[in-house]
Enzyme design. Structure first.
Site, PDB file in Angstrom:
ATOM      1  N   ARG A  88       1.166 -27.032   4.769  1.00 14.95           N
ATOM      2  CA  ARG A  88       0.681 -27.352   3.430  1.00 14.95           C
ATOM      3  C   ARG A  88      -0.094 -26.191   2.828  1.00 14.95           C
ATOM      4  O   ARG A  88      -0.489 -26.263   1.663  1.00 14.95           O
ATOM      5  CB  ARG A  88      -0.231 -28.559   3.499  1.00 14.95           C
ATOM      6  CG  ARG A  88       0.494 -29.891   3.252  1.00 14.95           C
ATOM      7  CD  ARG A  88      -0.544 -30.958   3.372  1.00 14.95           C
ATOM      8  NE  ARG A  88      -0.330 -32.191   2.719  1.00 14.95           N
ATOM      9  CZ  ARG A  88       0.187 -33.279   3.280  1.00 14.95           C
ATOM     10  NH1 ARG A  88       0.711 -33.210   4.468  1.00 14.95           N
ATOM     11  NH2 ARG A  88       0.217 -34.413   2.639  1.00 14.95           N
ATOM     12  N   ARG A 127       1.750 -48.619  -3.781  1.00 15.13           N
ATOM     13  CA  ARG A 127       2.161 -48.650  -2.370  1.00 15.13           C
ATOM     14  C   ARG A 127       1.230 -49.549  -1.544  1.00 15.13           C
ATOM     15  O   ARG A 127       0.012 -49.476  -1.690  1.00 15.13           O
ATOM     16  CB  ARG A 127       2.110 -47.210  -1.835  1.00 15.13           C
ATOM     17  CG  ARG A 127       2.944 -46.959  -0.635  1.00 15.13           C
ATOM     18  CD  ARG A 127       3.377 -45.528  -0.544  1.00 15.13           C
ATOM     19  NE  ARG A 127       2.290 -44.579  -0.287  1.00 15.13           N
ATOM     20  CZ  ARG A 127       2.512 -43.316   0.067  1.00 15.13           C
ATOM     21  NH1 ARG A 127       3.736 -42.881   0.214  1.00 15.13           N
ATOM     22  NH2 ARG A 127       1.510 -42.502   0.263  1.00 15.13           N
ATOM     23  N   ARG A 155      -3.631 -47.975   1.500  1.00 18.14           N
ATOM     24  CA  ARG A 155      -4.205 -46.875   2.284  1.00 18.14           C
ATOM     25  C   ARG A 155      -5.411 -46.335   1.518  1.00 18.14           C
ATOM     26  O   ARG A 155      -5.370 -46.226   0.300  1.00 18.14           O
ATOM     27  CB  ARG A 155      -3.145 -45.773   2.421  1.00 18.14           C
ATOM     28  CG  ARG A 155      -2.898 -45.335   3.840  1.00 18.14           C
ATOM     29  CD  ARG A 155      -1.683 -44.442   3.928  1.00 18.14           C
ATOM     30  NE  ARG A 155      -1.915 -43.107   3.440  1.00 18.14           N
ATOM     31  CZ  ARG A 155      -0.987 -42.139   3.448  1.00 18.14           C
ATOM     32  NH1 ARG A 155       0.211 -42.384   3.918  1.00 18.14           N
ATOM     33  NH2 ARG A 155      -1.260 -40.950   2.993  1.00 18.14           N
TER      34      ARG A 155
HETATM   35  P1  AMP Z   1       0.541 -37.416   4.402  1.00 17.69           P
HETATM   36  O1  AMP Z   1       0.770 -38.646   5.209  1.00 17.69           O
HETATM   37  O2  AMP Z   1       1.484 -36.297   4.742  1.00 17.69           O
HETATM   38  O3  AMP Z   1       0.516 -37.696   2.919  1.00 17.69           O
HETATM   39  O4  AMP Z   1      -0.942 -36.874   4.771  1.00 17.69           O
HETATM   40  C1  AMP Z   1      -2.086 -37.671   4.582  1.00 17.69           C
HETATM   41  C2  AMP Z   1      -3.359 -36.819   4.669  1.00 17.69           C
HETATM   42  O5  AMP Z   1      -3.435 -36.175   5.951  1.00 17.69           O
HETATM   43  C3  AMP Z   1      -3.458 -35.686   3.659  1.00 17.69           C
HETATM   44  O6  AMP Z   1      -3.975 -36.103   2.411  1.00 17.69           O
HETATM   45  C4  AMP Z   1      -4.410 -34.732   4.372  1.00 17.69           C
HETATM   46  O7  AMP Z   1      -5.738 -35.185   4.269  1.00 17.69           O
HETATM   47  C5  AMP Z   1      -3.990 -34.872   5.822  1.00 17.69           C
HETATM   48  N1  AMP Z   1      -2.930 -33.890   6.191  1.00 17.69           N
HETATM   49  C6  AMP Z   1      -1.636 -34.166   6.533  1.00 17.69           C
HETATM   50  N2  AMP Z   1      -0.956 -33.050   6.820  1.00 17.69           N
HETATM   51  C7  AMP Z   1      -1.833 -32.028   6.654  1.00 17.69           C
HETATM   52  C8  AMP Z   1      -1.731 -30.617   6.772  1.00 17.69           C
HETATM   53  N3  AMP Z   1      -0.577 -30.015   7.119  1.00 17.69           N
HETATM   54  N4  AMP Z   1      -2.845 -29.874   6.512  1.00 17.69           N
HETATM   55  C9  AMP Z   1      -4.014 -30.458   6.178  1.00 17.69           C
HETATM   56  N5  AMP Z   1      -4.174 -31.780   6.028  1.00 17.69           N
HETATM   57  C10 AMP Z   1      -3.099 -32.568   6.260  1.00 17.69           C
END
Ligand code: AMP
Length: 214
Positions: A88, A127, A155
């Site tokens: 990211r 969601r 969530r």
């Molecule tokens: P997601 O399920 O991919 O939308 O991720 C949910 C949350 O997890 C994000 O809003 C971040 O707080 C954290 N997160 C997930 N992947 C990353 C990453 N590669 N780098 C930093 N934070 C992450």
């Protein structure tokens, strides 16, 4: 096949990653899921990342890179993987390049699912998750059966306020990642606004023309 999947929150990247995982028999590595699992079991890492997740902020690179690095090392080398939600930031992308190089592996493609912010906002605020089955519904696009409505949960990071923060961070951080993969001719961008099946077929079409790399 070794893939990374990039997309805004609620772009459908998780859904597409699950489908690709089944289609190509890949190891699905979702950093969001791994972080939420750590949070749920109140591990040392979970307690540290909790506040970032709640505020929709990115968890520090060093923590996520370590988590992914450990997982990749344990990944059966013959089996491909799809990294969902990682990298990211440019730092994460560079760390991934280094980790894969050390393992003697290369990426085959970086998949980017593009969806306008307005559509993301509509998707995310509707969601809801069913804590009993883990299933995700959408109040408008994938309505739950009425009898389970009372037990559905939103969530913590799926509210409009947190969502805007997540989108702002996403755009700011992902631009250099996209440029990085475009320069390396690994980027495959698809329109994420049509139905999931249409997006999936588009991804399969684009991936079928790739030659697997070492
Ligand atoms: P997601 O399920 O991919 O939308 O991720 C949910 C949350 O997890 C994000 O809003 C971040 O707080 C954290 N997160 C997930 N992947 C990353 C990453 N590669 N780098 C930093 N934070 C992450």
């Amino acid at each position: 096949m070794r893939l990374v999947m990039i997309g805004a929150p609620a772009s459908g990247k998780g859904t597409q990653a699950h489908r690709l995982t089944r289609h190509y028999d890949l190891d699905h590595i979702s950093t969001g899921e791994m972080l939420r699992a750590e949070e749920a079991r109140r591990s040392e890492l979970g307690l540290v990342v909790e506040s970032y997740l709640k505020r929709g902020q990115l968890v520090p690179d060093s923590l996520v890179v370590k988590l992914v690095g450990e997982r990749l090392t344990h990944n059966h080398l013959a089996q491909g993987f799809i990294l969902d939600g990682f990298p990211r930031t440019l730092n994460q992308a560079l760390a991934l390049d280094k980790a894969l190089q050390e393992l003697g592996q290369g990426l085959d493609a970086a998949l980017l699912i593009e969806v306008p912010d307005s559509a993301v906002l509509e998707r995310i605020t509707g969601r809801r998750a069913d804590p009993e089955t883990g299933r995700i519904y959408h109040l408008k696009f994938s309505p739950p059966p009425p009898e389970i409505l009372h037990r559905l949960e939103q969530r913590d990071d799926d509210t409009a306020e947190v969502m805007q923060a997540r989108l702002d961070t996403y755009h700011e951080c992902i631009a250099p990642v996209v440029a990085h993969y475009r320069e390396r001719e690994l980027l495959i961008a698809v329109d994420g606004t049509p139905a999931p099946e249409v997006v999936f077929q588009e991804l399969l079409g684009q991936l079928s023309s790739l030659n697997p790399r070492g």
